[in-house]
Design a protein around this motif. Structure first.
Motif, PDB file in Angstrom:
ATOM      1  N   GLY A 109       0.832  -1.209   0.000  1.00 47.15           N
ATOM      2  CA  GLY A 109       0.000   0.000   0.000  1.00 47.15           C
ATOM      3  C   GLY A 109       0.860   1.250   0.000  1.00 47.15           C
ATOM      4  O   GLY A 109       0.559   2.238  -0.677  1.00 47.15           O
ATOM      5  N   LEU A 110       1.970   1.200   0.739  1.00 41.79           N
ATOM      6  CA  LEU A 110       2.845   2.378   0.774  1.00 41.79           C
ATOM      7  C   LEU A 110       3.496   2.607  -0.592  1.00 41.79           C
ATOM      8  O   LEU A 110       3.677   3.763  -1.014  1.00 41.79           O
ATOM      9  CB  LEU A 110       3.925   2.229   1.861  1.00 41.79           C
ATOM     10  CG  LEU A 110       4.907   3.399   1.958  1.00 41.79           C
ATOM     11  CD1 LEU A 110       4.179   4.717   2.249  1.00 41.79           C
ATOM     12  CD2 LEU A 110       5.983   3.170   3.008  1.00 41.79           C
ATOM     13  N   ASP A 111       3.813   1.519  -1.295  1.00 49.22           N
ATOM     14  CA  ASP A 111       4.442   1.669  -2.618  1.00 49.22           C
ATOM     15  C   ASP A 111       3.576   2.518  -3.543  1.00 49.22           C
ATOM     16  O   ASP A 111       4.073   3.397  -4.244  1.00 49.22           O
ATOM     17  CB  ASP A 111       4.661   0.285  -3.263  1.00 49.22           C
ATOM     18  CG  ASP A 111       6.068  -0.244  -2.977  1.00 49.22           C
ATOM     19  OD1 ASP A 111       6.937   0.543  -2.594  1.00 49.22           O
ATOM     20  OD2 ASP A 111       6.274  -1.458  -3.146  1.00 49.22           O
ATOM     21  N   THR A 112       2.279   2.251  -3.561  1.00 49.88           N
ATOM     22  CA  THR A 112       1.425   3.017  -4.483  1.00 49.88           C
ATOM     23  C   THR A 112       1.075   4.388  -3.893  1.00 49.88           C
ATOM     24  O   THR A 112       0.993   5.372  -4.613  1.00 49.88           O
ATOM     25  CB  THR A 112       0.135   2.243  -4.836  1.00 49.88           C
ATOM     26  OG1 THR A 112      -0.458   1.751  -3.640  1.00 49.88           O
ATOM     27  CG2 THR A 112       0.440   1.095  -5.772  1.00 49.88           C
ATOM     28  N   TYR A 113       0.912   4.446  -2.554  1.00 50.36           N
ATOM     29  CA  TYR A 113       0.627   5.758  -1.956  1.00 50.36           C
ATOM     30  C   TYR A 113       1.837   6.679  -2.149  1.00 50.36           C
ATOM     31  O   TYR A 113       1.689   7.874  -2.392  1.00 50.36           O
ATOM     32  CB  TYR A 113       0.279   5.618  -0.467  1.00 50.36           C
ATOM     33  CG  TYR A 113      -0.213   6.922   0.095  1.00 50.36           C
ATOM     34  CD1 TYR A 113      -1.525   7.334  -0.136  1.00 50.36           C
ATOM     35  CD2 TYR A 113       0.644   7.769   0.780  1.00 50.36           C
ATOM     36  CE1 TYR A 113      -1.971   8.573   0.308  1.00 50.36           C
ATOM     37  CE2 TYR A 113       0.208   9.003   1.240  1.00 50.36           C
ATOM     38  CZ  TYR A 113      -1.103   9.396   1.000  1.00 50.36           C
ATOM     39  OH  TYR A 113      -1.540  10.618   1.439  1.00 50.36           O
ATOM     40  N   ALA A 114       3.024   6.103  -2.068  1.00 50.19           N
ATOM     41  CA  ALA A 114       4.253   6.895  -2.249  1.00 50.19           C
ATOM     42  C   ALA A 114       4.287   7.493  -3.656  1.00 50.19           C
ATOM     43  O   ALA A 114       4.661   8.655  -3.838  1.00 50.19           O
ATOM     44  CB  ALA A 114       5.479   6.015  -2.021  1.00 50.19           C
ATOM     45  N   MET A 115       3.864   6.689  -4.653  1.00 47.08           N
ATOM     46  CA  MET A 115       3.850   7.226  -6.025  1.00 47.08           C
ATOM     47  C   MET A 115       2.877   8.401  -6.120  1.00 47.08           C
ATOM     48  O   MET A 115       3.178   9.430  -6.722  1.00 47.08           O
ATOM     49  CB  MET A 115       3.429   6.126  -7.012  1.00 47.08           C
ATOM     50  CG  MET A 115       4.549   5.206  -7.377  1.00 47.08           C
ATOM     51  SD  MET A 115       4.075   4.181  -8.773  1.00 47.08           S
ATOM     52  CE  MET A 115       3.285   2.817  -7.990  1.00 47.08           C
ATOM     53  N   TYR A 116       1.705   8.223  -5.490  1.00 51.92           N
ATOM     54  CA  TYR A 116       0.725   9.310  -5.495  1.00 51.92           C
ATOM     55  C   TYR A 116       1.326  10.562  -4.828  1.00 51.92           C
ATOM     56  O   TYR A 116       1.227  11.677  -5.347  1.00 51.92           O
ATOM     57  CB  TYR A 116      -0.546   8.865  -4.761  1.00 51.92           C
ATOM     58  CG  TYR A 116      -1.398  10.013  -4.289  1.00 51.92           C
ATOM     59  CD1 TYR A 116      -2.153  10.754  -5.199  1.00 51.92           C
ATOM     60  CD2 TYR A 116      -1.419  10.382  -2.937  1.00 51.92           C
ATOM     61  CE1 TYR A 116      -2.908  11.841  -4.767  1.00 51.92           C
ATOM     62  CE2 TYR A 116      -2.162  11.459  -2.505  1.00 51.92           C
ATOM     63  CZ  TYR A 116      -2.911  12.192  -3.428  1.00 51.92           C
ATOM     64  OH  TYR A 116      -3.637  13.271  -3.001  1.00 51.92           O
ATOM     65  N   ALA A 117       1.974  10.362  -3.668  1.00 52.61           N
ATOM     66  CA  ALA A 117       2.519  11.500  -2.912  1.00 52.61           C
ATOM     67  C   ALA A 117       3.619  12.201  -3.706  1.00 52.61           C
ATOM     68  O   ALA A 117       3.716  13.440  -3.686  1.00 52.61           O
ATOM     69  CB  ALA A 117       3.045  11.004  -1.562  1.00 52.61           C
ATOM     70  N   ILE A 118       4.431  11.431  -4.426  1.00 55.47           N
ATOM     71  CA  ILE A 118       5.494  12.036  -5.242  1.00 55.47           C
ATOM     72  C   ILE A 118       4.859  12.823  -6.396  1.00 55.47           C
ATOM     73  O   ILE A 118       5.252  13.958  -6.689  1.00 55.47           O
ATOM     74  CB  ILE A 118       6.466  10.944  -5.772  1.00 55.47           C
ATOM     75  CG1 ILE A 118       7.295  10.392  -4.604  1.00 55.47           C
ATOM     76  CG2 ILE A 118       7.384  11.493  -6.859  1.00 55.47           C
ATOM     77  CD1 ILE A 118       8.091   9.135  -4.926  1.00 55.47           C
ATOM     78  N   TRP A 119       3.862  12.196  -7.033  1.00 60.09           N
ATOM     79  CA  TRP A 119       3.149  12.893  -8.122  1.00 60.09           C
ATOM     80  C   TRP A 119       2.587  14.216  -7.615  1.00 60.09           C
ATOM     81  O   TRP A 119       2.696  15.258  -8.261  1.00 60.09           O
ATOM     82  CB  TRP A 119       2.025  11.987  -8.649  1.00 60.09           C
ATOM     83  CG  TRP A 119       1.075  12.697  -9.565  1.00 60.09           C
ATOM     84  CD1 TRP A 119       1.242  12.931 -10.888  1.00 60.09           C
ATOM     85  CD2 TRP A 119      -0.177  13.298  -9.199  1.00 60.09           C
ATOM     86  NE1 TRP A 119       0.177  13.640 -11.390  1.00 60.09           N
ATOM     87  CE2 TRP A 119      -0.720  13.883 -10.364  1.00 60.09           C
ATOM     88  CE3 TRP A 119      -0.899  13.408  -8.005  1.00 60.09           C
ATOM     89  CZ2 TRP A 119      -1.936  14.559 -10.378  1.00 60.09           C
ATOM     90  CZ3 TRP A 119      -2.115  14.078  -8.016  1.00 60.09           C
ATOM     91  CH2 TRP A 119      -2.624  14.639  -9.185  1.00 60.09           C
ATOM     92  N   LYS A 120       2.002  14.185  -6.422  1.00 53.73           N
ATOM     93  CA  LYS A 120       1.379  15.373  -5.830  1.00 53.73           C
ATOM     94  C   LYS A 120       2.440  16.463  -5.583  1.00 53.73           C
ATOM     95  O   LYS A 120       2.201  17.644  -5.868  1.00 53.73           O
ATOM     96  CB  LYS A 120       0.724  14.946  -4.509  1.00 53.73           C
ATOM     97  CG  LYS A 120      -0.116  15.957  -3.821  1.00 53.73           C
ATOM     98  CD  LYS A 120      -1.585  15.553  -3.889  1.00 53.73           C
ATOM     99  CE  LYS A 120      -2.436  16.673  -3.322  1.00 53.73           C
ATOM    100  NZ  LYS A 120      -3.566  16.974  -4.130  1.00 53.73           N
ATOM    101  N   GLU A 121       3.596  16.055  -5.066  1.00 49.50           N
ATOM    102  CA  GLU A 121       4.666  17.038  -4.802  1.00 49.50           C
ATOM    103  C   GLU A 121       5.148  17.657  -6.113  1.00 49.50           C
ATOM    104  O   GLU A 121       5.415  18.859  -6.175  1.00 49.50           O
ATOM    105  CB  GLU A 121       5.845  16.357  -4.086  1.00 49.50           C
ATOM    106  CG  GLU A 121       5.612  16.072  -2.613  1.00 49.50           C
ATOM    107  CD  GLU A 121       5.170  17.280  -1.806  1.00 49.50           C
ATOM    108  OE1 GLU A 121       5.855  18.330  -1.893  1.00 49.50           O
ATOM    109  OE2 GLU A 121       4.129  17.200  -1.118  1.00 49.50           O
TER     110      GLU A 121
END
Ligand code: SF4
Length: 498
Positions: A481-493
């Motif tokens: 779950g963190l792997d995909t949430y991390a991608m979202y968070a990076i995209w957001k930044e």
């Protein structure tokens, strides 16, 4: 000390490394196997146990040392059809054979070396296997054992399991007798040199050959042997291991610190950027480049990540040796830029093929339009292709998802964002702490892919207590779950920079 085939192999790879292992026990913790290396050893042992089914009525020598030699001699005297771990000690060498098989027709023994690899050529380690066999051939010759043929046994990557394992199809056996006999004189010379070198009490001089190689090729004693090289050095420049001339030029001039690299050496764009951001301690951020990448993404955004397990011996029908079982995925979905994110996940909790469940759930969750975002997308694309090949009814669906794939790592690979703390890497494990420091893998019980893979195997094993399996399942869900949430968070930044 008797030199085993493993020690001899290690010596051929790096003599100094083996000397340190044998003579500097205080460095022992430097030699602890990584999770990945331990897994390789375990897989190798498992392959050997399965390959023994090729030799009916075999007997294993379970004793060690001189007693193992005595038991081997007894079993040989009885003409035992196959002896596993037959042991010989002679002239300072010890050989434990994977399988020594009696040939009643020719009244001699045949030696079988079992390898856990799919092919003995495609890994580039054919020479290692032959040296291994030649080492044993020498020990058997010195022990006056009449040997007829020398064989290598390895996995057959064309084999697809259907029901029970078919050992005759799972393994391939190659006759290497001619090559071994031709190689024997050279290997015997090397064995004598190894004995002389490894028994010397005098420590080899400081420094070692890996000073001319990139960081990924260094063993754990590099720092001990090269005390003047800093922890982050020219060896960490991106792909410097493949730029031999450049690395040699730096080392010849004793330039180890990245900040001391002179301007008269030509570097690739990626290497030059890594040097520049390190010197200036300031990132490169190319807003136009990032915009171009992000504006190419169509909503909804589907952040997808797989976890897989690839056993040497296929544990499920429909799989070949080392083929990936896609036991888990995580999918974060963002319908529109301002929507609430939704999360779909899948975890196979039994030792059953998850392919159909995965295909069905992904097909129904990922719509006809949008972008499927992955990090290093070739991995997800490969897993999708394999699912499509196993399940023809989902081939089109898997292809459709592959056609929607975008690699978020491209923003970093294309050098639109380069940070000194990435240290030349574009791995999500390096990028995340810089862009989203509040998210971290460090505190997780499972914090990298290899560990996730081994944990799944433990979780579905009948030997594991249900409470332990339940805990592993929870840890796997958090990790993926963190792997995909991390991608979202990076995209957001990245989005905030525009
Ligand atoms: S760093 Fe390389 S050369 Fe040095 S001891 Fe390790 S493997 Fe051998």
């Amino acid at each position: 000390m008797n030199i085993s085939k493993t020690t001899f192999q290690d010596y051929l790879f790096c003599a100094k490394n083996v000397w340190l292992k044998l003579h500097k026990p205080e460095l022992l913790e430097e030699f602890a196997l990584s999770e990945f290396e331990r897994h390789l050893v375990e897989q190798g042992n498992e392959v050997e146990l399965h390959a023994r089914n090729l030799f009916p009525n075999g007997v294993e020598v379970t004793e060690t040392g001189e007693r193992a030699c005595e038991v081997t001699a007894e079993l040989m005297a009885q003409k035992t059809p196959a002896i596993f771990q037959a042991t010989f000690i002679v002239d300072g060498f010890i050989a434990r054979n994977d399988a020594l098989v009696w040939d009643p027709q020719n009244k001699c023994w045949n030696l079988y070396e079992i390898k856990g690899t799919n092919s003995i050529n495609d890994t580039g380690n054919d020479h290692n296997h032959l040296d291994d066999l030649a080492f044993q051939a020498s020990v058997l010759r010195r022990s006056h054992v009449p040997v007829g043929k020398y064989f290598l046994v390895h996995l057959n990557n064309k084999y697809v399991r259907v029901g029970d394992l078919n050992y005759d199809e799972l393994f391939l056996i190659e006759d290497k007798t001619e090559e071994i006999l031709a190689r024997l004189p050279v290997v015997e010379e090397q064995m004598e040199t190894a004995k002389w070198y490894l028994s010397s009490e005098k420590e080899p001089p400081e420094g070692c050959n890996c000073i001319y190689k990139g960081r990924s090729q260094h063993c754990t004693t590099f720092t001990y042997s090269n005390k003047n090289v800093p922890a982050y050095s020219v060896h960490d420049l991106s792909r410097i291991g493949s730029s031999k001339k450049k690395l040699n030029a730096l080392i010849e001039r004793k330039i180890y610190e990245i900040e001391n690299i002179p301007d008269d050496i030509d570097f690739s764009e990626i290497q030059a950027n890594q040097i520049m951001v390190h010197r200036q301690q300031k990132p490169i951020i190319n807003i136009d480049g990032i915009r171009e990448e992000l504006e190419s993404l169509a909503f909804p955004l589907y952040f997808l990540d797989y976890e897989t397990y690839a056993p040497a011996i296929p544990s499920l029908s429909g799989y070949s040796p080392y083929q990936r079982i896609p036991f888990q995925f995580s999918l974060h979905i963002l319908e529109t830029p301002d929507a609430e994110m939704t999360h779909i996940e899948y975890l196979q909790t039994e030792a059953k093929d998850p392919s159909e469940d995965v295909a069905k759930l992904l097909d129904s969750s990922i719509g006809a339009i949008g972008t499927v975002i992955a990090w290093n997308k070739s991995f997800e694309a490969g897993v999708n292709r394999e699912i499509g090949a196993r399940l023809p009814e989902y081939k089109n669906a898997m292809e459709r998802i592959n056609n929607m794939l975008y690699d978020l790592m491209d923003v970093f690979k294309k050098q639109h964002y380069v940070h000194p703390d990435f240290r030349g890497s574009t791995s999500i494990k390096k990028v995340l702490p810089v862009l989203v420091p509040e998210l971290s893998y460090k505190e997780l019980n499972i914090h990298e892919g290899g560990q996730a893979s081994n944990s799944w195997a433990e979780m579905v094993s009948p030997a594991t207590h249900p409470d332990v399996s339940e805990k592993i399942a929870a840890d796997l869900k958090v990790y993926c779950g963190l792997d995909t949430y991390a991608m979202y968070a990076i995209w957001k930044e990245l989005q905030k920079l525009l």
